[in-house]
Design a protein around this motif. Sequence first.
Motif, short mmCIF file in Angstrom:
data_model
loop_
_atom_site.label_atom_id
_atom_site.label_comp_id
_atom_site.label_asym_id
_atom_site.label_seq_id
_atom_site.Cartn_x
_atom_site.Cartn_y
_atom_site.Cartn_z
N LYS A 4 0.83 -1.21 0.00
CA LYS A 4 0.00 0.00 0.00
C LYS A 4 0.86 1.25 0.00
CE LYS A 4 -3.94 2.08 2.39
NZ LYS A 4 -4.90 1.94 3.53
N GLU A 5 1.94 1.24 0.79
CA GLU A 5 2.86 2.38 0.85
C GLU A 5 3.58 2.55 -0.49
OE1 GLU A 5 5.26 1.05 4.07
OE2 GLU A 5 4.09 2.14 5.58
N ARG A 6 3.97 1.42 -1.09
CA ARG A 6 4.68 1.48 -2.36
C ARG A 6 3.78 2.06 -3.46
NH1 ARG A 6 5.88 -3.58 -2.69
NH2 ARG A 6 4.17 -4.13 -4.06
N ARG A 7 2.52 1.65 -3.49
CA ARG A 7 1.61 2.16 -4.50
C ARG A 7 1.34 3.65 -4.30
NH1 ARG A 7 -0.67 -3.13 -4.07
NH2 ARG A 7 -2.19 -2.50 -2.49
N ARG A 8 1.28 4.07 -3.04
CA ARG A 8 1.09 5.50 -2.77
C ARG A 8 2.32 6.28 -3.24
NH1 ARG A 8 -1.88 9.86 -2.99
NH2 ARG A 8 -1.38 11.41 -1.39
N TRP A 9 3.50 5.72 -3.04
CA TRP A 9 4.73 6.39 -3.48
C TRP A 9 4.73 6.50 -5.01
CZ3 TRP A 9 8.86 5.69 -6.66
CH2 TRP A 9 10.00 6.47 -6.42
N ILE A 10 4.32 5.43 -5.69
CA ILE A 10 4.26 5.45 -7.15
C ILE A 10 3.24 6.48 -7.64
CG2 ILE A 10 3.63 4.10 -9.20
CD1 ILE A 10 4.71 1.61 -7.70
N GLU A 11 2.08 6.52 -6.99
CA GLU A 11 1.04 7.48 -7.34
C GLU A 11 1.56 8.92 -7.24
OE1 GLU A 11 -3.30 9.05 -5.75
OE2 GLU A 11 -2.40 7.26 -4.87
N LEU A 12 2.25 9.23 -6.17
CA LEU A 12 2.79 10.58 -5.99
C LEU A 12 3.85 10.89 -7.03
CD1 LEU A 12 3.07 10.70 -2.09
CD2 LEU A 12 1.42 11.92 -3.53
N GLU A 13 4.66 9.88 -7.37
CA GLU A 13 5.70 10.06 -8.38
C GLU A 13 5.07 10.39 -9.74
OE1 GLU A 13 9.89 9.94 -9.41
OE2 GLU A 13 8.73 10.16 -7.56
N ILE A 14 3.99 9.70 -10.08
CA ILE A 14 3.30 9.97 -11.34
C ILE A 14 2.65 11.35 -11.32
CG2 ILE A 14 1.39 9.25 -12.83
CD1 ILE A 14 2.00 6.37 -12.07
N MET A 15 2.08 11.73 -10.21
CA MET A 15 1.46 13.06 -10.10
C MET A 15 2.50 14.15 -10.28
SD MET A 15 -1.20 12.45 -6.94
CE MET A 15 -1.72 14.15 -6.88
N ASN A 16 3.70 13.93 -9.74
CA ASN A 16 4.76 14.94 -9.82
C ASN A 16 5.46 14.96 -11.17
OD1 ASN A 16 4.38 15.82 -7.17
ND2 ASN A 16 5.73 14.25 -6.34
N GLN A 17 5.70 13.75 -11.74
CA GLN A 17 6.47 13.66 -12.96
C GLN A 17 5.61 13.58 -14.23
OE1 GLN A 17 9.77 13.94 -12.82
NE2 GLN A 17 9.71 13.99 -10.59
N GLY A 18 4.35 13.18 -14.07
CA GLY A 18 3.49 13.02 -15.23
C GLY A 18 3.59 11.65 -15.87
N LYS A 19 4.72 10.97 -15.66
CA LYS A 19 4.97 9.67 -16.30
C LYS A 19 6.01 8.91 -15.49
CE LYS A 19 6.64 7.65 -20.68
NZ LYS A 19 7.80 6.92 -20.15
N VAL A 20 5.88 7.58 -15.43
CA VAL A 20 6.89 6.75 -14.78
C VAL A 20 7.23 5.58 -15.69
CG1 VAL A 20 6.29 7.34 -12.40
CG2 VAL A 20 5.13 5.43 -13.53
N ASP A 21 8.43 5.05 -15.50
CA ASP A 21 8.93 3.93 -16.27
C ASP A 21 9.06 2.71 -15.37
OD1 ASP A 21 11.70 2.40 -17.08
OD2 ASP A 21 10.58 3.02 -18.84
N ILE A 22 8.58 1.56 -15.83
CA ILE A 22 8.57 0.35 -15.00
C ILE A 22 9.98 -0.04 -14.56
CG2 ILE A 22 8.17 -2.15 -15.06
CD1 ILE A 22 5.66 -1.56 -16.73
N GLU A 23 10.92 -0.05 -15.49
CA GLU A 23 12.28 -0.47 -15.15
C GLU A 23 12.92 0.46 -14.12
OE1 GLU A 23 13.62 -3.29 -15.95
OE2 GLU A 23 11.84 -3.84 -17.11
N LYS A 24 12.69 1.75 -14.28
CA LYS A 24 13.27 2.72 -13.33
C LYS A 24 12.65 2.55 -11.94
CE LYS A 24 14.53 6.33 -16.66
NZ LYS A 24 14.27 7.72 -17.13
N LEU A 25 11.33 2.36 -11.91
CA LEU A 25 10.66 2.16 -10.62
C LEU A 25 11.16 0.87 -9.96
CD1 LEU A 25 6.93 3.07 -11.36
CD2 LEU A 25 8.57 4.38 -10.00
N SER A 26 11.38 -0.15 -10.75
CA SER A 26 11.87 -1.42 -10.22
C SER A 26 13.21 -1.24 -9.51
CB SER A 26 12.00 -2.43 -11.36
OG SER A 26 12.56 -3.63 -10.91
#
Length: 254
Positions: A4-26
């Motif tokens: 749940k914490e990880r998904r919230r972190w990803i959500e905030l990253e997308i809100m801030n950056q507009g886009k995320v990459d799977i490999e980078k997040l991994s």
Amino acid sequence: MLPKERRRWIELEIMNQGKVDIEKLSKQLNVSAMTIRRDLAELEKEGKVVRIYGGAIYPKSLIQETPYIEKKGKNIRQKKAIARRALEFIPKRANIILDSGTTTMEMAKLLKDREDLTIITNDIKIAAKLTESRLKLIVTGGELQNNVGTLYGWPTQEFLKNIHADIFFLGAHAVDIESGVTAPTFEKSFIKRLMIQAAETTWLLADSSKFNQKAFSFVCDLSILEGIITDSGLSKEEKNRYEDYVTICSVYGD
């Protein structure tokens, strides 16, 4: 970190950056790419992200489908100039695929007096414009997208899987260095990919307002294009950035 914490972190990253990459997040989160994909799938179910090829984007950053009547008058001077430049890349007796759209419509207007070309299109408005020409005209068939004039669906797909063309002139809803060329719907992006596969070379026609934008569904990376024909609205810095990935043919005096 809990899921749940990880998904919230990803959500905030997308809100801030507009886009995320799977490999980078991994790598950032020290978890497998499959774990990230599951997280993104869960976030998509909640309406918080939209998954795209290789990652995800923030929903509010997407370019939506525009009815034909609304877009036909936008940037018309630039679209005419792009169409004129595109004609320079057409050899005699070529088989050409014209994507649906207002810039390719401007091409059709310029081509209607030719007699040596075969034109293939999934745009009924382009087909209507060429009805009284002496060109060989082939319409893909398929289901009509109301208010837009595009044909799509399995008849369109089957037709495109069984043809070969010299050049495809691709229309764009959105162009971005990282996201590539994107379209508003999966159906539309799939048809465009089939057109790319059916042609020897693909030129993207896109006025400068389409750059640094993203839409819902992935069409192709910039690297597979022969080049992009655009107007002079890109800054020198923007043009240089894109030219690291693809040839840019800018139309001046448009």
